[in-house]
Design an enzyme around this catalytic site. Structure first.
Site, short mmCIF file in Angstrom:
data_model
loop_
_atom_site.label_atom_id
_atom_site.label_comp_id
_atom_site.label_asym_id
_atom_site.label_seq_id
_atom_site.Cartn_x
_atom_site.Cartn_y
_atom_site.Cartn_z
N ASN A 79 34.08 46.03 -40.87
CA ASN A 79 33.94 44.62 -40.49
C ASN A 79 32.51 44.28 -40.06
O ASN A 79 32.28 43.19 -39.53
CB ASN A 79 34.93 44.26 -39.38
CG ASN A 79 36.35 44.55 -39.78
OD1 ASN A 79 36.98 45.47 -39.25
ND2 ASN A 79 36.85 43.80 -40.75
N ILE A 87 28.71 40.48 -38.17
CA ILE A 87 30.01 40.88 -37.63
C ILE A 87 31.08 39.91 -38.14
O ILE A 87 30.90 38.69 -38.07
CB ILE A 87 30.00 40.87 -36.09
CG1 ILE A 87 28.86 41.74 -35.57
CG2 ILE A 87 31.34 41.34 -35.54
CD1 ILE A 87 28.53 41.49 -34.12
N CYS A 88 32.16 40.49 -38.66
CA CYS A 88 33.29 39.65 -39.05
C CYS A 88 34.34 39.72 -37.96
O CYS A 88 35.13 40.67 -37.88
CB CYS A 88 33.87 40.15 -40.38
SG CYS A 88 35.32 39.21 -40.92
N LEU A 89 34.30 38.74 -37.08
CA LEU A 89 35.24 38.72 -35.95
C LEU A 89 35.63 37.27 -35.69
O LEU A 89 34.75 36.41 -35.58
CB LEU A 89 34.57 39.35 -34.71
CG LEU A 89 35.44 39.54 -33.48
CD1 LEU A 89 36.63 40.43 -33.79
CD2 LEU A 89 34.63 40.13 -32.34
#
Lengths: 192, 330
Positions: A79, A87-89
């Site tokens: 991620n 950041i994939c959040l």
């Protein structure tokens, strides 16, 4: 207009209890719009022992808009982009809440390190490796942690490079000019 | 037993009630013009007067036979109400006191009610010096539902006199009158003040006095407790108390969004059922954006907020109407 008083208070709160979590936030400049967050790699993961730095840029609408966060330390994680550190959040995007803070966001990133979501990847290569060849993923992540996230002391770096066959004075200047980055110093030394 | 006491009381109360009636007519003529109940009361008065003409002559036989029960059933109500009115006029000092207390009790709620208390106080004090009843009359006339208020008082008196069981039915009735009570706490309080004065005015009238004491027993807990039992008044009176309670438990001292201190209005502000509190500025900013609660990420229920806003707005307009009319008068 950025709510600087809130950022100031958040920094104070972070400074108060950074011993327990190891999470720190410090301003890069005096204007408090650019900060640096530091999280320790979660214990029991390939990131254990590493210290990861995150660049934080405060948007105009903070805290009603999420802070922009990006790893400046290279991380091998489904991620997190292995190239850019993006950041994939969800809480840094549509699930941001003004009730969250820099500290809680960093805690969430720390939790993301220990619980990757390969079905919603940021880095497709890493995600594929995670799904298809988990052992290779673990060893790669660990290697990246060792390589990029561990702060070895200057003397250790010098010793390592000297062992490679470079002169000590040359090594010291290369490390100094590359900002303490061991690999960058090695590149410089190799290129002459 | 009850009917007997009613007969006796009304018979003994009759002469003085007529005296009061005379004063009352002169005093209240202006006041009752607009009131339906006032007209009815005038009818009752004339009936009573007619009856009392015969009453003095037939008092003995009346007591034995109790033949005029239908009329006498009206009369206690009329008597009490008349006395209440009369004492209301006499009790300017009490009025001042009560209204001041009322203003004190109102004052924590908002700046508006605080402003309200000032004209309220000044007007009632002026009424104490000038016409003793002017403050009361104008205040009652200011309220649109003056008739309802009178009606409510009368009903409550009658209920207290009739049967204590009716007390249980009173809250549902009084629910309709919440606004009246809310607006005119001092007239309601005046009744208790009037009861005290009634005893001075009619020390010889033992039966009525005992009745009044009965009604006092019915009223006293009501005067003190009923406002707290009524939802609106509870909201009005005990909100600060609740706030204190909550602030020690639940209400954060500062807004979790902007970290500024919550003032009284902010800490009364509960925009989301999840209980997440924030200051009005941050709420406004969020509503201008995606409008989701920071605590639960659910969209703010516009209806709930609206209802709250309506309630608050209603209270504000009522108070405004009252205070503005006060300003006009003074």
């Amino acid at each position: 207009m950025i709510d600087f008083s809130r950022i100031q208070k958040e920094l104070q709160d972070c400074g108060r209890d950074n011993d327990s979590s190891g999470i720190r936030v410090s301003p890069k400049a005096d204007d408090l719009t650019r900060l640096t967050g530091t999280i320790p790699g979660p214990i029991g993961t390939p990131y254990e022992g590493g210290t990861f730095q995150i660049d934080i840029t405060m948007p105009e609408g903070y805290p009603f808009e999420p802070p922009k966060m990006q790893f400046s330390t290279k991380v091998w994680h489904p991620n997190i982009s292995s190239q850019s550190g993006a950041i994939c959040l969800d809480i840094l995007k549509d699930q941001w809440s003004p009730a969250l803070t820099l500290k809680t966001a960093l805690v969430s990133i720390q939790a993301l390190l220990s619980a990757p979501e390969p079905k919603d990847p940021q880095d497709a290569v890493v995600a594929e490796q995670y799904m298809k060849n988990y052992q290779v993923f673990v060893s790669t992540a660990r290697y990246w942690t060792e390589s990029f996230a561990k702060k070895s002391s200057l003397e250790e770096k010098v010793k390592k490079l000297v062992e490679m066959g470079f002169g000590e004075a040359q090594v010291r200047s290369a490390i100094e000019s590359s900002g303490g980055d061991e690999n960058l110093a090695l590149e410089k030394l190799c290129s002459g | 037993m009850i009917s007997d006491s009613i007969t006796n009381a009304s018979a003994t109360a009759a002469p003085s009630a007529r005296d009061f009636g005379k004063k009352k007519r002169t005093n209240r003529s202006a006041k009752l013009k607009q009131s339906k109940l006032g007209l009815r009361r005038e009818q009752w008065l004339s009936q009573v007067a007619m009856i009392h003409k015969g009453d003095k002559e037939e008092m003995e036989s009346n007591r034995r036979t109790g033949s005029e029960k239908p009329d006498q059933r009206d009369r206690p109500v009329e008597n009490f109400d008349g006395q209440g009115r009369e004492e209301e006029n006499n009790s300017g000092g009490t009025d001042r006191h009560e209204s001041f207390i009322e203003s004190l009790s109102n004052s924590p709620n908002s700046i508006l009610s605080g402003m309200n208390s000032i004209p309220n106080f000044s007007s009632s004090s002026s009424s104490g010096s000038g016409g003793s009843c002017s403050g009361n009359i104008t205040e009652e006339e200011d309220a649109d539902d003056d008739g309802c208020l009178d009606d409510w008082e009368a009903i409550a008196d009658a209920l207290a006199a009739d049967d204590e069981k009716h007390e249980k039915e009173n809250p549902p009735e009084s629910c309709q009158e919440r606004e009246n009570i809310k607006q005119s706490a001092s007239p309601t309080d005046l009744i208790s003040g009037s009861d005290v004065a009634v005893r001075d005015a009619k020390p010889d009238c033992q039966r009525t006095m005992s009745r009044k004491q009965k009604s006092n027993q019915a009223w006293r807990p009501d005067d003190k407790l009923r406002p707290q039992g009524l939802p609106n008044l509870e909201k009005q009176c005990s909100f600060p108390v609740m706030n204190l309670h909550f602030s020690s438990v639940k209400v954060p001292s500062s807004c979790p969004i902007c970290y500024e201190d919550l003032d009284l209005t902010d800490s009364n502000f509960l925009p989301c059922p999840c209980g997440f509190r924030l200051c009005l500025f941050c709420h406004k900013t969020i509503c201008d954006g995606d409008g989701r609660c920071p605590g639960c990420r659910k969209p703010y229920e516009r209806n709930t907020v609206k209802v709250e806003a309506n309630v608050q707005g209603g209270g504000l307009t009522i108070r405004l109407a009252r205070s503005s009319s006060m300003f006009c008068r003074s």
